[in-house]
Structures are given as structure tokens and as C-alpha cells.
Motif scaffolding. Structure first.
Motif, PDB file in Angstrom:
ATOM      1  N   MET A   1       0.856  -1.161   0.000  1.00  0.00           N
ATOM      2  CA  MET A   1       0.000   0.000   0.000  1.00  0.00           C
ATOM      3  C   MET A   1       0.904   1.226   0.000  1.00  0.00           C
ATOM      4  N   TYR A   2       0.556   2.174  -0.851  1.00  0.00           N
ATOM      5  CA  TYR A   2       1.364   3.385  -0.814  1.00  0.00           C
ATOM      6  C   TYR A   2       0.498   4.615  -0.629  1.00  0.00           C
ATOM      7  N   PHE A   3       1.086   5.576   0.051  1.00  0.00           N
ATOM      8  CA  PHE A   3       0.435   6.825   0.416  1.00  0.00           C
ATOM      9  C   PHE A   3       0.370   7.749  -0.786  1.00  0.00           C
ATOM     10  N   ILE A   4      -0.822   8.263  -1.082  1.00  0.00           N
ATOM     11  CA  ILE A   4      -0.998   9.213  -2.179  1.00  0.00           C
ATOM     12  C   ILE A   4      -0.921  10.639  -1.654  1.00  0.00           C
ATOM     13  N   GLY A   5      -1.652  10.899  -0.578  1.00  0.00           N
ATOM     14  CA  GLY A   5      -1.658  12.249  -0.021  1.00  0.00           C
ATOM     15  C   GLY A   5      -2.800  12.432   0.961  1.00  0.00           C
ATOM     16  N   GLU A   6      -2.858  13.637   1.520  1.00  0.00           N
ATOM     17  CA  GLU A   6      -3.917  13.982   2.451  1.00  0.00           C
ATOM     18  C   GLU A   6      -4.894  14.940   1.809  1.00  0.00           C
ATOM     19  N   ILE A   7      -6.116  14.896   2.303  1.00  0.00           N
ATOM     20  CA  ILE A   7      -7.131  15.864   1.908  1.00  0.00           C
ATOM     21  C   ILE A   7      -7.373  16.726   3.141  1.00  0.00           C
ATOM     22  N   PRO A   8      -7.005  17.994   3.086  1.00  0.00           N
ATOM     23  CA  PRO A   8      -7.164  18.847   4.269  1.00  0.00           C
ATOM     24  C   PRO A   8      -8.624  18.912   4.714  1.00  0.00           C
ATOM     25  N   ASN A   9      -8.820  18.714   6.021  1.00  0.00           N
ATOM     26  CA  ASN A   9     -10.156  18.816   6.587  1.00  0.00           C
ATOM     27  C   ASN A   9     -10.015  19.122   8.072  1.00  0.00           C
ATOM     28  N   PRO A  10     -10.733  20.123   8.569  1.00  0.00           N
ATOM     29  CA  PRO A  10     -10.600  20.493   9.977  1.00  0.00           C
ATOM     30  C   PRO A  10     -11.273  19.520  10.944  1.00  0.00           C
ATOM     31  N   LYS A  11     -12.127  18.634  10.456  1.00  0.00           N
ATOM     32  CA  LYS A  11     -12.906  17.755  11.331  1.00  0.00           C
ATOM     33  C   LYS A  11     -12.201  16.444  11.661  1.00  0.00           C
ATOM     34  N   CYS A  12     -11.367  15.962  10.751  1.00  0.00           N
ATOM     35  CA  CYS A  12     -10.620  14.728  10.978  1.00  0.00           C
ATOM     36  C   CYS A  12      -9.505  14.640   9.937  1.00  0.00           C
ATOM     37  N   LYS A  13      -8.581  13.747  10.176  1.00  0.00           N
ATOM     38  CA  LYS A  13      -7.501  13.515   9.220  1.00  0.00           C
ATOM     39  C   LYS A  13      -8.034  12.624   8.101  1.00  0.00           C
ATOM     40  N   VAL A  14      -7.781  13.021   6.857  1.00  0.00           N
ATOM     41  CA  VAL A  14      -8.223  12.247   5.696  1.00  0.00           C
ATOM     42  C   VAL A  14      -7.000  11.942   4.843  1.00  0.00           C
ATOM     43  N   SER A  15      -6.721  10.650   4.658  1.00  0.00           N
ATOM     44  CA  SER A  15      -5.562  10.218   3.877  1.00  0.00           C
ATOM     45  C   SER A  15      -6.005   9.316   2.740  1.00  0.00           C
ATOM     46  N   LEU A  16      -5.306   9.417   1.617  1.00  0.00           N
ATOM     47  CA  LEU A  16      -5.572   8.538   0.480  1.00  0.00           C
ATOM     48  C   LEU A  16      -4.399   7.598   0.256  1.00  0.00           C
ATOM     49  N   TYR A  17      -4.742   6.351  -0.032  1.00  0.00           N
ATOM     50  CA  TYR A  17      -3.756   5.322  -0.330  1.00  0.00           C
ATOM     51  C   TYR A  17      -4.212   4.572  -1.577  1.00  0.00           C
ATOM     52  N   LYS A  18      -3.287   3.812  -2.151  1.00  0.00           N
ATOM     53  CA  LYS A  18      -3.625   2.959  -3.280  1.00  0.00           C
ATOM     54  C   LYS A  18      -2.911   1.624  -3.096  1.00  0.00           C
ATOM     55  N   TRP A  19      -3.674   0.559  -3.349  1.00  0.00           N
ATOM     56  CA  TRP A  19      -3.101  -0.782  -3.223  1.00  0.00           C
ATOM     57  C   TRP A  19      -4.043  -1.793  -3.849  1.00  0.00           C
ATOM     58  N   ASN A  20      -3.483  -2.737  -4.561  1.00  0.00           N
ATOM     59  CA  ASN A  20      -4.226  -3.874  -5.086  1.00  0.00           C
ATOM     60  C   ASN A  20      -5.469  -3.454  -5.887  1.00  0.00           C
ATOM     61  N   TYR A  23      -8.434   2.218  -4.263  1.00  0.00           N
ATOM     62  CA  TYR A  23      -8.090   3.419  -3.520  1.00  0.00           C
ATOM     63  C   TYR A  23      -8.657   3.248  -2.119  1.00  0.00           C
ATOM     64  N   PHE A  24      -7.929   3.732  -1.126  1.00  0.00           N
ATOM     65  CA  PHE A  24      -8.381   3.683   0.252  1.00  0.00           C
ATOM     66  C   PHE A  24      -8.492   5.114   0.756  1.00  0.00           C
ATOM     67  N   ALA A  25      -9.677   5.497   1.196  1.00  0.00           N
ATOM     68  CA  ALA A  25      -9.881   6.793   1.827  1.00  0.00           C
ATOM     69  C   ALA A  25      -9.984   6.523   3.324  1.00  0.00           C
ATOM     70  N   LYS A  26      -8.985   6.971   4.066  1.00  0.00           N
ATOM     71  CA  LYS A  26      -8.895   6.675   5.493  1.00  0.00           C
ATOM     72  C   LYS A  26      -9.172   7.943   6.292  1.00  0.00           C
ATOM     73  N   PHE A  27     -10.139   7.846   7.209  1.00  0.00           N
ATOM     74  CA  PHE A  27     -10.538   8.960   8.067  1.00  0.00           C
ATOM     75  C   PHE A  27     -10.125   8.600   9.485  1.00  0.00           C
ATOM     76  N   GLU A  28      -9.471   9.555  10.193  1.00  0.00           N
ATOM     77  CA  GLU A  28      -8.949   9.254  11.523  1.00  0.00           C
ATOM     78  C   GLU A  28      -9.255  10.354  12.521  1.00  0.00           C
ATOM     79  N   THR A  29      -9.558   9.913  13.741  1.00  0.00           N
ATOM     80  CA  THR A  29      -9.557  10.793  14.902  1.00  0.00           C
ATOM     81  C   THR A  29      -8.434  10.283  15.799  1.00  0.00           C
TER      82      THR A  29
END
Length: 79
Positions: A1-20, A23-29
Motif C-alpha cells: 500500500m502506498y500513500f498518495i496524499g492527504e485531503i485537508p479537513n478540519p474535522k478529521c484527518k483524511v488520507s488517500l492510499y492505493k493498493w491492489n 483506492y483507500f480513503a482513510k478517516f482518523e480521529t
């Protein structure tokens, strides 16, 4: 899995990845995360994945986080 980038958002961390071919859109608190897997066959590319992450979508993710925190709290404090 490799990291594509972040999508700026004040409510939570949003990261994009790509693998297999997905696309993975990961939301984190601080304590929880949600990941959405999006097949390459469903979108035309990274830019379309980014377009899916609207304010309305993020608001629903935040609501789900609130429910998840509630579920965790109830599990830890059953009485």
C-alpha cells in the motif's frame, strides 16, 4: 500500500492510499479510524476519489465516529 496524499479537513484527518487496484480513503480521529475501499473500476482516477470526499460525506463520517465513540463508551461502562 502506498500513500498518495492527504485531503485537508478540519474535522478529521483524511488520507488517500492505493493498493491492489483499490483506492483507500482513510478517516482518523485520535482513537478511531474508518476506511473506505474504492475499486479502480468504480472511478476514473485519484481526482474522482478526491471529489467523492465532500463536506456532506465527511459530516456523515463524523456522525459515524460519534456513534462509534458512544458504542465504545457503552462497552467500557456497561452499567
Amino acid at each position: 500500500m502506498y500513500f498518495i496524499g492527504e485531503i485537508p479537513n478540519p474535522k478529521c484527518k483524511v488520507s488517500l492510499y492505493k493498493w491492489n487496484n483499490k483506492y483507500f480513503a482513510k478517516f482518523e480521529t485520535a482513537d478511531l479510524e474508518q476506511t473506505f475501499k474504492i475499486s479502480e473500476t468504480e472511478v476514473s482516477g485519484e481526482s474522482e476519489v478526491r471529489e467523492l470526499i465532500t463536506e456532506e460525506f465527511v459530516d456523515k463520517v463524523i456522525k459515524r465516529f460519534e456513534d462509534m465513540y458512544g458504542d465504545l463508551h457503552n462497552a467500557l461502562n456497561p452499567y
